[in-house]
Design an enzyme around this catalytic site. Structure first.
Site, PDB file in Angstrom:
ATOM      1  N   LYS A  32       0.832  -1.215   0.000  1.00  0.00           N
ATOM      2  CA  LYS A  32       0.000   0.000   0.000  1.00  0.00           C
ATOM      3  C   LYS A  32       0.866   1.265   0.000  1.00  0.00           C
ATOM      4  O   LYS A  32       0.576   2.209  -0.715  1.00  0.00           O
ATOM      5  CB  LYS A  32      -0.917   0.041   1.246  1.00  0.00           C
ATOM      6  CG  LYS A  32      -1.854  -1.150   1.359  1.00  0.00           C
ATOM      7  CD  LYS A  32      -2.844  -0.985   2.510  1.00  0.00           C
ATOM      8  CE  LYS A  32      -2.208  -0.934   3.881  1.00  0.00           C
ATOM      9  NZ  LYS A  32      -1.592  -2.211   4.323  1.00  0.00           N
TER      10      LYS A  32
ATOM     11  N   ARG B  71      -9.469   0.655   9.299  1.00  0.00           N
ATOM     12  CA  ARG B  71      -9.063  -0.709   9.649  1.00  0.00           C
ATOM     13  C   ARG B  71     -10.141  -1.433  10.444  1.00  0.00           C
ATOM     14  O   ARG B  71      -9.952  -2.593  10.804  1.00  0.00           O
ATOM     15  CB  ARG B  71      -7.795  -0.657  10.491  1.00  0.00           C
ATOM     16  CG  ARG B  71      -6.496  -0.893   9.687  1.00  0.00           C
ATOM     17  CD  ARG B  71      -5.360  -0.698  10.671  1.00  0.00           C
ATOM     18  NE  ARG B  71      -4.139  -1.366  10.357  1.00  0.00           N
ATOM     19  CZ  ARG B  71      -3.079  -0.797   9.799  1.00  0.00           C
ATOM     20  NH1 ARG B  71      -3.136   0.440   9.374  1.00  0.00           N
ATOM     21  NH2 ARG B  71      -1.965  -1.483   9.643  1.00  0.00           N
TER      22      ARG B  71
ATOM     23  N   ARG C 127      11.774  -5.809   4.981  1.00  0.00           N
ATOM     24  CA  ARG C 127      11.639  -4.363   5.229  1.00  0.00           C
ATOM     25  C   ARG C 127      12.218  -4.001   6.598  1.00  0.00           C
ATOM     26  O   ARG C 127      12.800  -2.933   6.777  1.00  0.00           O
ATOM     27  CB  ARG C 127      10.162  -3.970   5.149  1.00  0.00           C
ATOM     28  CG  ARG C 127       9.931  -2.476   5.256  1.00  0.00           C
ATOM     29  CD  ARG C 127       8.501  -2.091   4.972  1.00  0.00           C
ATOM     30  NE  ARG C 127       7.632  -2.291   6.116  1.00  0.00           N
ATOM     31  CZ  ARG C 127       6.306  -2.080   6.102  1.00  0.00           C
ATOM     32  NH1 ARG C 127       5.715  -1.705   4.985  1.00  0.00           N
ATOM     33  NH2 ARG C 127       5.583  -2.268   7.178  1.00  0.00           N
TER      34      ARG C 127
ATOM     35  N   ARG D 170      11.517  -0.335  12.155  1.00  0.00           N
ATOM     36  CA  ARG D 170      10.248  -0.505  12.874  1.00  0.00           C
ATOM     37  C   ARG D 170      10.267  -1.800  13.685  1.00  0.00           C
ATOM     38  O   ARG D 170      10.432  -2.880  13.121  1.00  0.00           O
ATOM     39  CB  ARG D 170       9.080  -0.549  11.867  1.00  0.00           C
ATOM     40  CG  ARG D 170       8.743   0.795  11.293  1.00  0.00           C
ATOM     41  CD  ARG D 170       7.663   0.706  10.242  1.00  0.00           C
ATOM     42  NE  ARG D 170       6.450   0.022  10.690  1.00  0.00           N
ATOM     43  CZ  ARG D 170       5.336  -0.052   9.983  1.00  0.00           C
ATOM     44  NH1 ARG D 170       5.294   0.535   8.789  1.00  0.00           N
ATOM     45  NH2 ARG D 170       4.295  -0.689  10.438  1.00  0.00           N
TER      46      ARG D 170
ATOM     47  N   ARG E 106       0.093  -9.005  13.530  1.00  0.00           N
ATOM     48  CA  ARG E 106      -0.486  -7.958  12.670  1.00  0.00           C
ATOM     49  C   ARG E 106      -1.353  -8.587  11.585  1.00  0.00           C
ATOM     50  O   ARG E 106      -2.419  -8.071  11.267  1.00  0.00           O
ATOM     51  CB  ARG E 106       0.634  -7.114  12.049  1.00  0.00           C
ATOM     52  CG  ARG E 106       1.305  -6.216  13.084  1.00  0.00           C
ATOM     53  CD  ARG E 106       2.634  -5.704  12.590  1.00  0.00           C
ATOM     54  NE  ARG E 106       2.521  -4.770  11.487  1.00  0.00           N
ATOM     55  CZ  ARG E 106       3.541  -4.449  10.697  1.00  0.00           C
ATOM     56  NH1 ARG E 106       4.728  -4.985  10.873  1.00  0.00           N
ATOM     57  NH2 ARG E 106       3.355  -3.585   9.732  1.00  0.00           N
TER      58      ARG E 106
HETATM   59  P1  AMP Z   1       0.916   0.651   9.263  1.00  0.00           P
HETATM   60  O1  AMP Z   1       2.011   1.646   9.082  1.00  0.00           O
HETATM   61  O2  AMP Z   1      -0.320   0.970   8.474  1.00  0.00           O
HETATM   62  O3  AMP Z   1       1.388  -0.780   9.061  1.00  0.00           O
HETATM   63  O4  AMP Z   1       0.450   0.751  10.785  1.00  0.00           O
HETATM   64  C1  AMP Z   1       1.356   0.444  11.838  1.00  0.00           C
HETATM   65  C2  AMP Z   1       0.590   0.274  13.133  1.00  0.00           C
HETATM   66  O5  AMP Z   1      -0.079   1.508  13.457  1.00  0.00           O
HETATM   67  C3  AMP Z   1      -0.540  -0.762  13.115  1.00  0.00           C
HETATM   68  O6  AMP Z   1      -0.058  -2.074  13.359  1.00  0.00           O
HETATM   69  C4  AMP Z   1      -1.424  -0.252  14.240  1.00  0.00           C
HETATM   70  O7  AMP Z   1      -0.873  -0.540  15.507  1.00  0.00           O
HETATM   71  C5  AMP Z   1      -1.342   1.260  14.041  1.00  0.00           C
HETATM   72  N1  AMP Z   1      -2.387   1.738  13.113  1.00  0.00           N
HETATM   73  C6  AMP Z   1      -2.196   2.314  11.897  1.00  0.00           C
HETATM   74  N2  AMP Z   1      -3.357   2.638  11.322  1.00  0.00           N
HETATM   75  C7  AMP Z   1      -4.331   2.256  12.186  1.00  0.00           C
HETATM   76  C8  AMP Z   1      -5.748   2.291  12.158  1.00  0.00           C
HETATM   77  N3  AMP Z   1      -6.406   2.792  11.093  1.00  0.00           N
HETATM   78  N4  AMP Z   1      -6.418   1.795  13.221  1.00  0.00           N
HETATM   79  C9  AMP Z   1      -5.773   1.310  14.309  1.00  0.00           C
HETATM   80  N5  AMP Z   1      -4.428   1.217  14.387  1.00  0.00           N
HETATM   81  C10 AMP Z   1      -3.700   1.690  13.339  1.00  0.00           C
END
Ligand code: AMP
Length: 206
Positions: free
Chosen positions: A14, A89, A128, A134, A146
């Site tokens: 994404k 989400r 990654r 991260r 996740r």
């Molecule tokens: P991402 O960068 O999208 O992989 O998000 C990393 C982490 O941020 C996720 O594993 C969640 O802990 C948190 N996170 C990001 N977006 C959301 C969302 N829309 N709702 C809840 N947690 C989120």
């Protein structure tokens, strides 16, 4: 406004596709993951709270991310549209997004999901993790959590958009350029109808 939701499990591509799409369509990229990581970097209370959940692969509370998206929409009223990446989400987030966009007289044009199997996701995220720094990319147990959270809490968001005839799914394994072309086609097919106000402005200018 032309608003796209880019959907898929962590590691589906994404972020990579969002970067290409914002360059092509001049839309504002709203990644809740990036917004949360910015809060962590700034050392805010919100960031500190979120970090504990994020590092373990759990979702942060709906109210937190909905609040962040609400302020981002307020700050970008002149935008041509948005690419939502990693949001919504949960179904509650999707309902809030519809409500927030309606307040700005706009809506989601379509959701494009990138489908990638779990084995490939784990491989991509571990790779990654070597450079992303991260913590949630560096440990196989956290990555699995996740993916599991995606399957149990997030996957049902697809049904929410399917019921509005806005859901499209693509194979997320393949050449980046070929996937980009397929997403672009879907976006082009879902251009929002010009509003009466925009049409009037165009006529006055002509
Ligand atoms: P991402 O960068 O999208 O992989 O998000 C990393 C982490 O941020 C996720 O594993 C969640 O802990 C948190 N996170 C990001 N977006 C959301 C969302 N829309 N709702 C809840 N947690 C989120």
């Amino acid at each position: 406004m032309h608003n796209i939701v880019l959907f898929g499990p962590p590691g589906a591509g994404k972020g990579t596709q969002s970067q290409k799409l914002i360059a092509k369509y001049h839309l504002v990229h709203l990644s809740t993951g990036d917004l949360l990581r910015a809060q962590i970097a700034e050392g805010t209370d919100l960031g500190l709270q979120a970090k504990k959940l994020m590092d373990e692969g759990f979702l942060v509370p709906d109210a937190v991310v909905i609040g962040m998206i609400g302020s981002a929409l307020e700050k970008n009223k002149q935008a041509a549209g948005f690419i939502f990446d990693g949001f919504p989400r949960t179904v509650a987030q999707a309902e809030s997004l519809d409500r927030l966009l309606a307040e700005h007289n706009t809506s989601v044009a379509c959701m494009v999901a990138l489908e990638v199997g779990e084995q490939e996701l784990v491989k991509r995220l571990l790779e990654r993790g070597k450079t992303s720094g991260r913590p949630d990319d560096q440990d196989e147990a956290k990555i699995s959590r996740r993916v599991q959270v995606y399957n149990t809490e997030t996957a049902q968001v697809a049904g929410y958009y399917a019921s509005q005839q806005k859901f499209y799914s693509l194979n997320g394994i393949g050449e980046i350029e070929s996937i980009f072309a397929q997403i672009s086609d879907l976006i082009d097919q879902h251009k929002p109808a010009e509003t009466a106000a925009a049409a009037a402005t165009r006529e006055v200018k002509a």
